[in-house]
Design an enzyme around this catalytic site. Structure first.
Site, PDB file in Angstrom:
ATOM      1  N   ARG A  73       0.863  -1.192   0.000  1.00  0.00           N
ATOM      2  CA  ARG A  73       0.000   0.000   0.000  1.00  0.00           C
ATOM      3  C   ARG A  73       0.892   1.232   0.000  1.00  0.00           C
ATOM      4  O   ARG A  73       1.741   1.373   0.881  1.00  0.00           O
ATOM      5  CB  ARG A  73      -0.905  -0.001   1.228  1.00  0.00           C
ATOM      6  N   ILE A 134     -11.700  -7.249  -3.498  1.00  0.00           N
ATOM      7  CA  ILE A 134     -12.804  -8.038  -2.928  1.00  0.00           C
ATOM      8  C   ILE A 134     -13.963  -7.118  -2.543  1.00  0.00           C
ATOM      9  O   ILE A 134     -15.056  -7.572  -2.305  1.00  0.00           O
ATOM     10  CB  ILE A 134     -12.367  -8.862  -1.697  1.00  0.00           C
ATOM     11  N   ASP A 135     -13.688  -5.792  -2.464  1.00  0.00           N
ATOM     12  CA  ASP A 135     -14.732  -4.854  -2.032  1.00  0.00           C
ATOM     13  C   ASP A 135     -15.729  -4.527  -3.155  1.00  0.00           C
ATOM     14  O   ASP A 135     -16.819  -4.018  -2.873  1.00  0.00           O
ATOM     15  CB  ASP A 135     -14.101  -3.541  -1.542  1.00  0.00           C
ATOM     16  N   ARG A 170     -27.329 -19.733  19.551  1.00  0.00           N
ATOM     17  CA  ARG A 170     -26.599 -18.478  19.775  1.00  0.00           C
ATOM     18  C   ARG A 170     -26.915 -17.438  18.698  1.00  0.00           C
ATOM     19  O   ARG A 170     -27.363 -17.785  17.606  1.00  0.00           O
ATOM     20  CB  ARG A 170     -25.090 -18.736  19.735  1.00  0.00           C
ATOM     21  N   GLY A 178     -14.847  -4.759   4.352  1.00  0.00           N
ATOM     22  CA  GLY A 178     -15.580  -3.685   3.668  1.00  0.00           C
ATOM     23  C   GLY A 178     -15.704  -2.513   4.624  1.00  0.00           C
ATOM     24  O   GLY A 178     -16.582  -2.520   5.484  1.00  0.00           O
ATOM     25  N   ARG A 272     -21.748 -14.466  19.883  1.00  0.00           N
ATOM     26  CA  ARG A 272     -20.349 -14.742  19.534  1.00  0.00           C
ATOM     27  C   ARG A 272     -20.026 -13.934  18.283  1.00  0.00           C
ATOM     28  O   ARG A 272     -20.898 -13.702  17.444  1.00  0.00           O
ATOM     29  CB  ARG A 272     -20.120 -16.224  19.199  1.00  0.00           C
ATOM     30  N   LEU A 279      -8.764 -14.145   5.532  1.00  0.00           N
ATOM     31  CA  LEU A 279      -9.142 -15.396   4.839  1.00  0.00           C
ATOM     32  C   LEU A 279      -9.936 -15.051   3.579  1.00  0.00           C
ATOM     33  O   LEU A 279      -9.899 -15.768   2.586  1.00  0.00           O
ATOM     34  CB  LEU A 279     -10.028 -16.264   5.737  1.00  0.00           C
ATOM     35  N   GLN A 280     -10.658 -13.919   3.651  1.00  0.00           N
ATOM     36  CA  GLN A 280     -11.501 -13.508   2.516  1.00  0.00           C
ATOM     37  C   GLN A 280     -10.684 -13.072   1.300  1.00  0.00           C
ATOM     38  O   GLN A 280     -11.206 -12.966   0.205  1.00  0.00           O
ATOM     39  CB  GLN A 280     -12.426 -12.354   2.937  1.00  0.00           C
ATOM     40  N   ARG A 281      -9.414 -12.752   1.526  1.00  0.00           N
ATOM     41  CA  ARG A 281      -8.579 -12.302   0.406  1.00  0.00           C
ATOM     42  C   ARG A 281      -7.622 -13.390  -0.071  1.00  0.00           C
ATOM     43  O   ARG A 281      -6.918 -13.204  -1.068  1.00  0.00           O
ATOM     44  CB  ARG A 281      -7.749 -11.076   0.838  1.00  0.00           C
TER      45      ARG A 281
HETATM   46  O1  F6P Z   1      -9.498  -3.209   0.143  1.00  0.00           O
HETATM   47  C1  F6P Z   1      -9.561  -4.541   0.485  1.00  0.00           C
HETATM   48  C2  F6P Z   1      -9.569  -4.723   1.967  1.00  0.00           C
HETATM   49  O2  F6P Z   1      -9.544  -6.111   2.191  1.00  0.00           O
HETATM   50  C3  F6P Z   1     -10.718  -4.070   2.719  1.00  0.00           C
HETATM   51  O3  F6P Z   1     -11.941  -4.764   2.632  1.00  0.00           O
HETATM   52  C4  F6P Z   1     -10.156  -4.045   4.116  1.00  0.00           C
HETATM   53  O4  F6P Z   1     -10.801  -3.053   4.888  1.00  0.00           O
HETATM   54  C5  F6P Z   1      -8.703  -3.716   3.878  1.00  0.00           C
HETATM   55  O5  F6P Z   1      -8.426  -4.174   2.572  1.00  0.00           O
HETATM   56  C6  F6P Z   1      -7.751  -4.336   4.858  1.00  0.00           C
HETATM   57  O6  F6P Z   1      -6.475  -3.900   4.533  1.00  0.00           O
HETATM   58  P1  F6P Z   1      -5.115  -4.491   5.092  1.00  0.00           P
HETATM   59  O7  F6P Z   1      -4.881  -5.824   4.464  1.00  0.00           O
HETATM   60  O8  F6P Z   1      -4.109  -3.489   4.690  1.00  0.00           O
HETATM   61  O9  F6P Z   1      -5.291  -4.623   6.578  1.00  0.00           O
END
Ligand code: F6P
Length: 359
Positions: A73, A134-135, A170, A178, A272, A279-281
């Protein structure tokens, strides 16, 4: 022809498939094309860290997550700040472009990447963007690659949480990525059968969520699934500045903990929180994203050959096309109030934290 390519910002599934799609297209069309891989996004362009990409580099990467080029970044707002010698990162990037003798630079990235790509294009560099994230928040394209893989992962997380929620009776909060936009939470929430979906675009009233849970209790449901975006916030919180909100939550950037505590107290349920986070990325792109990445990568190759610089690839009406970087840079694609999927969610009784289901 000499072309530089970089991947910048948060990684996502499909980056390697895009690199492969683009580079294979170019090498197939232009015999003497030279491809320069720029290391770690704009960092490599600033610091002239690059390597020549060969055919072998694209072998076996179609289904592999992450990026063979590396990423980082590099905040847009710092691009023009000067160091003690009066040289900015922007100056350095222009110098590297010149030194390398590039005919064109392909930037694969999200919203921040597009802003810097727009800046470089305004400075006279030949730039072509490809939208990843992913956003799914890049303006002017129906979809970005990486989004559907993340929806698949997030949906599986909700599915797995569902069984525990049901077995234990639960209320489970699944906090999905996001910060500013909630496409991922909206889609995964619908696909995972969430009872409540909370999005950054629609500030919520905690009392309405408590009412949903109480009503479900009365109907005999002992468990609840709440899909909440990391940037979702209450109506009260939305009136504050970001720094004030975070301070008020004791340093927590998301509102999930505070909301879960409120619901636990107010409804007498056990809560909870599950945060799938990165994991989502991670991991392999879905078949859909492999196809989309191949399509977007090879189309970016077309744009290079046609010298359509200052553009970025887009999907509109399900067809691959392009937008001007100047129209895309600096604008986010938020979920509109009357988005079709929002309407579908509401029409099925999924509560988005407000009373608009009944309008
Ligand atoms: O822009 C993608 C994203 O995964 C966002 O959904 C999330 O808020 C951010 O990046 C997290 O960034 P980093 O991996 O720098 O913590």
């Amino acid at each position: 022809m000499k072309i530089g390519i970089l991947t910048s910002g948060g990684d996502c599934p499909g980056l390697n498939a895009v690199i492969r799609g683009f580079c294979k297209f170019v090498l197939n069309q232009v015999e003497d094309a030279e491809l320069i891989g720029i290391t770690d996004g704009y960092y490599g362009l600033i610091n002239n860290e690059t390597r020549i990409l060969k055919k072998e580099d694209f072998s076996g990467i179609l289904n592999v997550g992450g990026t063979i080029l590396g990423t980082s970044r590099q905040p847009y707002k710092l691009m023009k700040s000067q160091d003690r010698n009066g040289v900015s990162k922007l100056d350095k990037m222009k110098q590297t472009y010149e030194k390398l003798g590039l005919d064109c630079l392909v930037t694969v990235g999200g919203a921040g990447t597009h802003k810097t790509a727009g800046l470089l294009s305004n400075e006279g560099l030949n730039v072509i963007g490809i939208p990843k994230t992913i956003d799914n928040d890049i303006f002017g394209t129906e979809v970005t690659f990486g989004f559907h893989s993340a929806v698949d992962i997030a949906t599986e997380c909700i599915d797995r949480v569902h069984t525990t929620a049901a077995s234990h009776g639960r209320t489970m909060f699944v906090e999905l990525m996001g910060n500013k936009v909630g496409w991922l939470t909206l889609y995964a929430g619908i696909a995972g059968g969430a009872d409540v979906i909370l999005l950054p675009e629609f500030p919520y009233d905690p009392e309405i969520i408590a009412e949903v849970i109480t009503k479900r209790q009365e109907e005999g449901h002992a468990f609840n699934i709440i899909a909440i975006a990391e940037g979702a916030m209450s109506i009260e919180d939305s009136k504050m500045k970001k720094s004030e909100r975070i301070a008020m939550r004791g340093g927590e950037s998301s509102s999930t903990k505070a909301l879960a505590a409120y619901i636990e107290n107010r409804c007498g349920v056990e809560t909870r929180i599950v945060v799938p986070g990165h994991l989502q990325r991670g991991g392999n792109p879905s078949a859909y994203d492999r196809i989309l990445s191949s399509e977007m990568g090879s189309f970016a190759g077309h744009l290079v050959l046609e010298k359509k610089f200052g553009t970025t690839v887009a999907i509109n009406d399900n067809k691959v096309t392009f937008n001007k970087l100047s129209d895309v840079a600096g604008t986010l694609k938020y979920i509109p109030e009357h988005n079709q999927m929002v309407n579908i969610a509401r029409s099925m009784g999924i509560v988005l934290g407000d009373r608009r289901n009944k309008e």
